[in-house]
Design a protein around this motif. Structure first.
Motif, PDB file in Angstrom:
ATOM      1  N   VAL A 132      -5.719   5.499   7.032  1.00  0.00           N
ATOM      2  CA  VAL A 132      -6.863   4.974   6.122  1.00  0.00           C
ATOM      3  C   VAL A 132      -7.329   3.677   6.449  1.00  0.00           C
ATOM      4  O   VAL A 132      -7.666   3.384   7.136  1.00  0.00           O
ATOM      5  CB  VAL A 132      -7.578   5.329   4.777  1.00  0.00           C
ATOM      6  N   LEU A 133      -6.237   2.388   6.500  1.00  0.00           N
ATOM      7  CA  LEU A 133      -6.225   0.922   6.466  1.00  0.00           C
ATOM      8  C   LEU A 133      -6.474   1.228   7.490  1.00  0.00           C
ATOM      9  O   LEU A 133      -6.894   0.576   8.002  1.00  0.00           O
ATOM     10  CB  LEU A 133      -4.937   0.458   5.741  1.00  0.00           C
ATOM     11  N   HIS A 160       0.885  -1.299  -0.050  1.00  0.00           N
ATOM     12  CA  HIS A 160       0.044   0.181  -0.447  1.00  0.00           C
ATOM     13  C   HIS A 160       0.994   1.166   0.015  1.00  0.00           C
ATOM     14  O   HIS A 160       2.056   1.453   0.441  1.00  0.00           O
ATOM     15  CB  HIS A 160      -0.698   0.132   1.030  1.00  0.00           C
ATOM     16  N   ARG A 161       0.802   2.007  -0.225  1.00  0.00           N
ATOM     17  CA  ARG A 161       1.196   3.596  -0.861  1.00  0.00           C
ATOM     18  C   ARG A 161       0.846   4.304   1.194  1.00  0.00           C
ATOM     19  O   ARG A 161       0.010   4.137   1.963  1.00  0.00           O
ATOM     20  CB  ARG A 161       0.763   4.471  -1.302  1.00  0.00           C
ATOM     21  N   GLN A 195       0.643   7.191   1.948  1.00  0.00           N
ATOM     22  CA  GLN A 195      -0.416   7.524   2.270  1.00  0.00           C
ATOM     23  C   GLN A 195      -1.797   7.001   2.798  1.00  0.00           C
ATOM     24  O   GLN A 195      -2.653   7.669   3.511  1.00  0.00           O
ATOM     25  CB  GLN A 195      -1.008   8.986   1.363  1.00  0.00           C
ATOM     26  N   ASP A 196      -2.109   5.964   2.124  1.00  0.00           N
ATOM     27  CA  ASP A 196      -3.085   5.280   2.439  1.00  0.00           C
ATOM     28  C   ASP A 196      -2.993   4.353   3.825  1.00  0.00           C
ATOM     29  O   ASP A 196      -4.126   3.605   4.523  1.00  0.00           O
ATOM     30  CB  ASP A 196      -3.427   4.003   0.616  1.00  0.00           C
TER      31      ASP A 196
END
Length: 231
Positions: free
Chosen positions: A210-211, A203-204, A206-207
């Motif tokens: 969120v996760l 995953h990036r 910045q994600d």
């Protein structure tokens, strides 16, 4: 800034090509040098030296076998450490690939360093494979102290490079330094050594917050959890 630390003139440092050079943060790099015929590793900043100034302040008065030994600093605040022969644990796991590291030995050495800090009410706040320096194939030491604060103090938001090891509460904006945050980061480090991949690597950066906010966590499968002690 020197306090009781030795100021080492730049002209006494000679580049040492047989020691590794590697990135440790977005704006700092570790590079091998010789100082009076002794091998050392220099942490230098590519732009502002504020990161190095914070690390020097944090290291003042600290001494433990599992903390990377400071030998002095230059006039422009590059920090002179004992020689790091292999590079960061990140380099050993994900770049070099041919270095065999004992998960158990490295883990215990990092735990010793964190216990020393915790007993003094300090939170490292940047535990990751970038912050673990492999002095040699069996000796790991903790470095990268620029974000270390006393427990309960406000904590600056972590840079993106640290997101894979950062505790959920900090990722979600609760920027208070807690010892539990270092414990979480240590667990991510253990996961990384066993799985041989950076946490959340699919995953990036910045994600990742969120996760985490959605309740996703790192997992180990049965086969991985039963692996041996070396990677």
């Amino acid at each position: 800034m020197s306090g009781n630390m030795m100021i080492i003139p730049r002209e006494e440092l000679e580049y040492e090509r047989h020691l590794p050079s590697f990135q440790t943060s977005p704006d700092t790099r570790m590079t091998g040098y010789k100082w009076n015929r002794v091998r050392v590793t220099l942490r230098e900043a590519s732009s502002s030296s504020s990161v190095l100034a914070r690390e020097l302040r944090a290291l003042s008065g600290l001494s433990h076998p599992q903390l990377l030994l400071v030998m002095g600093h230059t006039e422009d605040l590059a920090i002179v450490f004992e020689p790091v022969l292999l590079g960061s644990l990140y380099q050993c796991l994900h770049v070099l690939g041919s270095v065999q590291i004992s998960v158990i030995d490295v883990s215990l050495q990092v735990v010793d360093a964190l216990l020393y800090l915790s007993e003094r009410g300090l939170v490292h706040s940047s535990v990751s494979s970038h912050a673990v320096l492999m002095v040699n194939s069996t000796l790991a030491k903790l470095g990268m102290f620029e974000r270390m604060v006393e427990e309960g103090e406000d904590l600056s938001p972590p840079p993106d490079i640290l997101y894979p090891w950062t505790s959920p509460e900090v990722l979600l904006g609760h920027n208070v330094a807690l010892a539990e945050g270092d414990v979480y980061s240590l667990c991510c480090l253990l996961w990384e050594m066993v799985k041989m991949e950076v946490p959340w690597t699919r995953h990036r950066s910045q994600d990742i917050p969120v996760l985490v906010a959605r309740g996703y966590t790192l997992k180990l499968d049965r086969d991985t959890s039963e692996q041996g002690g070396c990677v």
